[in-house]
Design a protein around this motif. Structure first.
Motif, PDB file in Angstrom:
ATOM      1  N   ARG A  16      -4.927   0.041  -0.151  1.00 46.14           N
ATOM      2  CA  ARG A  16      -5.562   0.893  -1.166  1.00 46.14           C
ATOM      3  C   ARG A  16      -6.210   0.030  -2.247  1.00 46.14           C
ATOM      4  O   ARG A  16      -7.366   0.234  -2.624  1.00 46.14           O
ATOM      5  CB  ARG A  16      -4.517   1.828  -1.784  1.00 46.14           C
ATOM      6  N   ILE A  21      -9.369   1.601  -4.544  1.00 41.68           N
ATOM      7  CA  ILE A  21      -9.096   3.032  -4.685  1.00 41.68           C
ATOM      8  C   ILE A  21      -7.835   3.213  -5.524  1.00 41.68           C
ATOM      9  O   ILE A  21      -6.812   2.578  -5.265  1.00 41.68           O
ATOM     10  CB  ILE A  21      -8.899   3.689  -3.307  1.00 41.68           C
ATOM     11  N   ARG A  23      -4.562   5.411  -7.032  1.00 37.36           N
ATOM     12  CA  ARG A  23      -3.629   6.390  -6.436  1.00 37.36           C
ATOM     13  C   ARG A  23      -4.166   7.810  -6.593  1.00 37.36           C
ATOM     14  O   ARG A  23      -4.056   8.626  -5.688  1.00 37.36           O
ATOM     15  CB  ARG A  23      -2.267   6.295  -7.102  1.00 37.36           C
ATOM     16  N   GLN A  25      -7.284   8.791  -6.791  1.00 45.47           N
ATOM     17  CA  GLN A  25      -8.398   9.017  -5.861  1.00 45.47           C
ATOM     18  C   GLN A  25      -7.887   9.247  -4.446  1.00 45.47           C
ATOM     19  O   GLN A  25      -8.366  10.144  -3.744  1.00 45.47           O
ATOM     20  CB  GLN A  25      -9.351   7.816  -5.871  1.00 45.47           C
ATOM     21  N   LEU A  26      -6.917   8.443  -4.020  1.00 47.18           N
ATOM     22  CA  LEU A  26      -6.350   8.604  -2.683  1.00 47.18           C
ATOM     23  C   LEU A  26      -5.631   9.943  -2.561  1.00 47.18           C
ATOM     24  O   LEU A  26      -5.790  10.654  -1.562  1.00 47.18           O
ATOM     25  CB  LEU A  26      -5.394   7.449  -2.374  1.00 47.18           C
ATOM     26  N   LYS A  29      -8.151  12.665  -2.161  1.00 48.63           N
ATOM     27  CA  LYS A  29      -8.739  12.643  -0.823  1.00 48.63           C
ATOM     28  C   LYS A  29      -7.808  13.287   0.209  1.00 48.63           C
ATOM     29  O   LYS A  29      -8.254  14.011   1.097  1.00 48.63           O
ATOM     30  CB  LYS A  29      -9.050  11.194  -0.427  1.00 48.63           C
ATOM     31  N   ILE A  37       2.140   9.453  -3.420  1.00 45.09           N
ATOM     32  CA  ILE A  37       1.580   8.153  -3.032  1.00 45.09           C
ATOM     33  C   ILE A  37       2.428   7.032  -3.632  1.00 45.09           C
ATOM     34  O   ILE A  37       2.780   6.070  -2.953  1.00 45.09           O
ATOM     35  CB  ILE A  37       0.105   8.001  -3.494  1.00 45.09           C
ATOM     36  N   LEU A  55      -3.290   8.398   6.064  1.00 46.44           N
ATOM     37  CA  LEU A  55      -3.259   7.142   5.317  1.00 46.44           C
ATOM     38  C   LEU A  55      -3.773   5.977   6.148  1.00 46.44           C
ATOM     39  O   LEU A  55      -4.627   5.219   5.695  1.00 46.44           O
ATOM     40  CB  LEU A  55      -1.832   6.844   4.834  1.00 46.44           C
ATOM     41  N   LEU A  59      -7.346   4.247   5.262  1.00 45.15           N
ATOM     42  CA  LEU A  59      -7.252   2.901   4.700  1.00 45.15           C
ATOM     43  C   LEU A  59      -7.403   1.802   5.752  1.00 45.15           C
ATOM     44  O   LEU A  59      -7.342   0.617   5.418  1.00 45.15           O
ATOM     45  CB  LEU A  59      -5.918   2.735   3.969  1.00 45.15           C
TER      46      LEU A  59
END
Length: 98
Positions: A16, A21, A23, A25-26, A29, A37, A55, A59
């Motif tokens: 990540r 990116i 946390r 933003q992830l 998504k 996360i 994930l 990633l």
């Protein structure tokens, strides 16, 4: 035997960060909470197969090292691993027997 997800969480965190990116933003998504996360990355939180899949695909994390820690399959591609396990004719197998 229970799997320890801490190494996986660390790999997710590194991937990540390498992609730049956050946390948040992830989490946006994947439609999950940023705290989830953080728990995966820092505590080895157990996760669903769906989140695991999302994930590693988002990633670009190879999971070979987590499923085959004692076998030198890190050079294999995903299609080769799938072919190894789902080959219909094992006598013509091109891959080493685990």
């Amino acid at each position: 035997m229970k799997y320890d997800f801490k190494a996986f969480g660390q790999a997710i965190k590194e991937a990540r960060k390498a992609k730049g990116i956050s946390r948040n933003q992830l989490a946006d998504k994947l439609n999950i909470a940023p705290r989830y996360i953080a728990s995966i990355e820092n505590s080895g939180q157990h996760l669903s197969l769906q989140i695991f899949y999302e994930l590693v695909t988002f990633l670009d994390v190879s999971v070979d090292q987590f499923f085959f820690p004692n076998v030198d399959v890190l050079l294999w591609g995903a299609s080769q691993i799938a072919a190894f396990f789902f080959c219909k004719n094992p006598s013509n197998q091109r891959f080493p027997v685990l």
